[in-house]
Scaffold this motif. Sequence first.
Motif, PDB file in Angstrom:
ATOM      1  N   THR A  19       5.987  12.811  -8.841  1.00  0.00           N
ATOM      2  CA  THR A  19       4.705  13.129  -9.488  1.00  0.00           C
ATOM      3  C   THR A  19       4.854  13.107 -10.993  1.00  0.00           C
ATOM      4  OG1 THR A  19       4.099  14.512  -7.607  1.00  0.00           O
ATOM      5  CG2 THR A  19       2.862  14.846  -9.631  1.00  0.00           C
ATOM      6  N   LEU A  20       5.970  13.682 -11.478  1.00  0.00           N
ATOM      7  CA  LEU A  20       6.210  13.715 -12.920  1.00  0.00           C
ATOM      8  C   LEU A  20       6.333  12.312 -13.495  1.00  0.00           C
ATOM      9  CD1 LEU A  20       6.703  15.433 -15.444  1.00  0.00           C
ATOM     10  CD2 LEU A  20       9.140  15.469 -14.836  1.00  0.00           C
ATOM     11  N   ILE A  21       7.059  11.433 -12.786  1.00  0.00           N
ATOM     12  CA  ILE A  21       7.230  10.054 -13.274  1.00  0.00           C
ATOM     13  C   ILE A  21       5.884   9.330 -13.309  1.00  0.00           C
ATOM     14  CG2 ILE A  21       8.253   7.804 -12.713  1.00  0.00           C
ATOM     15  CD1 ILE A  21      10.644   9.299 -11.590  1.00  0.00           C
ATOM     16  N   THR A  22       5.081   9.531 -12.277  1.00  0.00           N
ATOM     17  CA  THR A  22       3.771   8.865 -12.218  1.00  0.00           C
ATOM     18  C   THR A  22       2.858   9.354 -13.343  1.00  0.00           C
ATOM     19  OG1 THR A  22       4.008   8.698  -9.820  1.00  0.00           O
ATOM     20  CG2 THR A  22       1.790   8.409 -10.719  1.00  0.00           C
ATOM     21  N   ALA A  23       2.836  10.673 -13.512  1.00  0.00           N
ATOM     22  CA  ALA A  23       1.939  11.226 -14.537  1.00  0.00           C
ATOM     23  C   ALA A  23       2.323  10.771 -15.938  1.00  0.00           C
ATOM     24  CB  ALA A  23       1.937  12.755 -14.427  1.00  0.00           C
ATOM     25  N   ARG A  24       3.613  10.846 -16.202  1.00  0.00           N
ATOM     26  CA  ARG A  24       4.062  10.465 -17.543  1.00  0.00           C
ATOM     27  C   ARG A  24       3.844   8.980 -17.789  1.00  0.00           C
ATOM     28  NH1 ARG A  24       9.510  13.875 -19.135  1.00  0.00           N
ATOM     29  NH2 ARG A  24       8.506  15.938 -19.185  1.00  0.00           N
ATOM     30  N   SER A  25       4.050   8.162 -16.815  1.00  0.00           N
ATOM     31  CA  SER A  25       3.809   6.731 -16.994  1.00  0.00           C
ATOM     32  C   SER A  25       2.345   6.464 -17.299  1.00  0.00           C
ATOM     33  CB  SER A  25       4.245   5.968 -15.738  1.00  0.00           C
ATOM     34  OG  SER A  25       5.612   6.147 -15.519  1.00  0.00           O
ATOM     35  N   MET A  26       1.422   7.114 -16.599  1.00  0.00           N
ATOM     36  CA  MET A  26      -0.016   6.926 -16.841  1.00  0.00           C
ATOM     37  C   MET A  26      -0.408   7.451 -18.198  1.00  0.00           C
ATOM     38  SD  MET A  26      -1.475   7.929 -13.046  1.00  0.00           S
ATOM     39  CE  MET A  26      -3.173   7.717 -13.572  1.00  0.00           C
ATOM     40  N   GLN A  49      -9.240   5.048 -14.739  1.00  0.00           N
ATOM     41  CA  GLN A  49      -8.310   4.922 -13.618  1.00  0.00           C
ATOM     42  C   GLN A  49      -7.034   4.252 -14.126  1.00  0.00           C
ATOM     43  OE1 GLN A  49     -10.187   2.480 -10.691  1.00  0.00           O
ATOM     44  NE2 GLN A  49     -10.292   0.653 -11.988  1.00  0.00           N
ATOM     45  N   PRO A  50      -5.939   4.437 -13.499  1.00  0.00           N
ATOM     46  CA  PRO A  50      -4.670   3.874 -13.973  1.00  0.00           C
ATOM     47  C   PRO A  50      -4.726   2.361 -13.971  1.00  0.00           C
ATOM     48  CG  PRO A  50      -4.294   5.502 -12.248  1.00  0.00           C
ATOM     49  CD  PRO A  50      -5.770   5.240 -12.304  1.00  0.00           C
ATOM     50  N   HIS A  51      -3.996   1.790 -14.922  1.00  0.00           N
ATOM     51  CA  HIS A  51      -3.875   0.325 -14.992  1.00  0.00           C
ATOM     52  C   HIS A  51      -3.064  -0.160 -13.802  1.00  0.00           C
ATOM     53  CE1 HIS A  51      -2.683  -3.626 -16.629  1.00  0.00           C
ATOM     54  NE2 HIS A  51      -3.863  -3.529 -17.311  1.00  0.00           N
ATOM     55  N   TRP A  52      -3.385  -1.367 -13.308  1.00  0.00           N
ATOM     56  CA  TRP A  52      -2.694  -1.851 -12.092  1.00  0.00           C
ATOM     57  C   TRP A  52      -1.200  -2.024 -12.309  1.00  0.00           C
ATOM     58  CZ3 TRP A  52      -0.095  -6.421 -12.330  1.00  0.00           C
ATOM     59  CH2 TRP A  52      -0.354  -7.251 -13.427  1.00  0.00           C
ATOM     60  N   ALA A  53      -0.791  -2.392 -13.530  1.00  0.00           N
ATOM     61  CA  ALA A  53       0.653  -2.540 -13.817  1.00  0.00           C
ATOM     62  C   ALA A  53       1.380  -1.211 -13.697  1.00  0.00           C
ATOM     63  CB  ALA A  53       0.852  -3.135 -15.198  1.00  0.00           C
ATOM     64  N   ILE A  56       1.857  -0.390 -10.068  1.00  0.00           N
ATOM     65  CA  ILE A  56       2.980  -1.145  -9.480  1.00  0.00           C
ATOM     66  C   ILE A  56       4.303  -0.569  -9.921  1.00  0.00           C
ATOM     67  CG2 ILE A  56       4.108  -3.382  -9.449  1.00  0.00           C
ATOM     68  CD1 ILE A  56       1.345  -4.669  -9.624  1.00  0.00           C
ATOM     69  N   ALA A  57       4.364  -0.243 -11.226  1.00  0.00           N
ATOM     70  CA  ALA A  57       5.620   0.317 -11.738  1.00  0.00           C
ATOM     71  C   ALA A  57       5.965   1.626 -11.072  1.00  0.00           C
ATOM     72  CB  ALA A  57       5.515   0.500 -13.258  1.00  0.00           C
ATOM     73  N   ALA A  59       4.900   2.606  -8.159  1.00  0.00           N
ATOM     74  CA  ALA A  59       5.273   2.357  -6.764  1.00  0.00           C
ATOM     75  C   ALA A  59       6.696   1.843  -6.645  1.00  0.00           C
ATOM     76  CB  ALA A  59       4.290   1.348  -6.146  1.00  0.00           C
ATOM     77  N   ALA A  60       7.055   0.932  -7.590  1.00  0.00           N
ATOM     78  CA  ALA A  60       8.420   0.405  -7.564  1.00  0.00           C
ATOM     79  C   ALA A  60       9.445   1.501  -7.801  1.00  0.00           C
ATOM     80  CB  ALA A  60       8.581  -0.696  -8.608  1.00  0.00           C
ATOM     81  N   LEU A  61       9.107   2.363  -8.759  1.00  0.00           N
ATOM     82  CA  LEU A  61      10.030   3.473  -9.023  1.00  0.00           C
ATOM     83  C   LEU A  61      10.160   4.379  -7.808  1.00  0.00           C
ATOM     84  CD1 LEU A  61       9.018   4.421 -12.682  1.00  0.00           C
ATOM     85  CD2 LEU A  61      11.152   3.359 -11.918  1.00  0.00           C
ATOM     86  N   GLY A  62       9.033   4.578  -7.137  1.00  0.00           N
ATOM     87  CA  GLY A  62       9.104   5.421  -5.940  1.00  0.00           C
ATOM     88  C   GLY A  62       9.950   4.806  -4.848  1.00  0.00           C
ATOM     89  N   VAL A  63       9.759   3.484  -4.664  1.00  0.00           N
ATOM     90  CA  VAL A  63      10.571   2.805  -3.650  1.00  0.00           C
ATOM     91  C   VAL A  63      12.049   2.879  -3.998  1.00  0.00           C
ATOM     92  CG1 VAL A  63      11.076   0.577  -2.589  1.00  0.00           C
ATOM     93  CG2 VAL A  63       8.705   1.290  -2.926  1.00  0.00           C
TER      94      VAL A  63
END
Length: 290
Positions: A19-26, A49-53, A56-57, A59-63
């Motif tokens: 969650t922290l990685i997603t929030a900070r990236s946005m 809304q968040p940018h599509w890039a 993806i980033a 999601a990739a980090l999560g994977v």
Amino acid sequence: MADTRERELPEHVTTPLLTLITARSMDEDYAHVAQQRVVAGKAPTQPSQPHWASVIAVAALGVMAAIVAVQTDREAEVNELSRAALVEQIESRSDQLGDIQRRVAELTQSNQAAASTSTRLQAQLDDIRSRVRRAELNTGYAAVEGPGVRITVDNRPGAEVDNEIRDEDLAILVDGLWEAGAEAIAINDQRINVLGGIRNTNRAIHVNGRPVIAPYVVQAIGDPRTLQARLLQTSQGQEWFALVNGLGFLYTPENVDDIRLPAAPERALRDVIELNADPEGVTEGEGSAP
């Protein structure tokens, strides 16, 4: 108390990593877009809304995070299994080493016992060999050498048959030499011993059953300094010299520094049995240690 400490922790500590990685990236994407709008002279807008890039980033980090977590778990299991296998091998090899060390100790002790037995048996064997050697020397069944006297005896030239040397004449000389101190005697290289004999067969003299002819060479091992003198002092010696003088025998004695006499021929014993042997001829207690 635990709840108070948990509330006091910063948000970035209590927030889950994904969650922290997603929030900070946005947030960083929104800040970047807003800055570009300010530079262009446009009013910043609120992100809808968040940018599509970014999505993806994220999601990739999560994977990747999930893969890393799964891989870490698998490696942990493999490492644990490897450690357990290694410990098991170490324990097994330790047991094998203990068995080998005990076997080595047993073999060492057995080898020491065998060496002690071998030493004892070798000493017994040496003693038996020494006794056999002495018996052979005393009985004439061993070749010997040493100083002594060589006496050559022959018939007088032209002597009649009745005046020739006979077996009993040579026996008198041999008996006199024994009494004078001779230790070994031979006539014409035929060793004299208790089982041998001097016998007449018609005119021929046989020693140990083998014919000998004149001149008769009587060799006796003994002290050459006293042997001839002592022969004269014995009763058999005096009787011999009476024959020499009376029948004209040729008698030539000489002292010799080294006389070599052969062993007497062996004869099979047919009727003699040891006192401690059974009637079959097997010694009682044969094979046991003395």
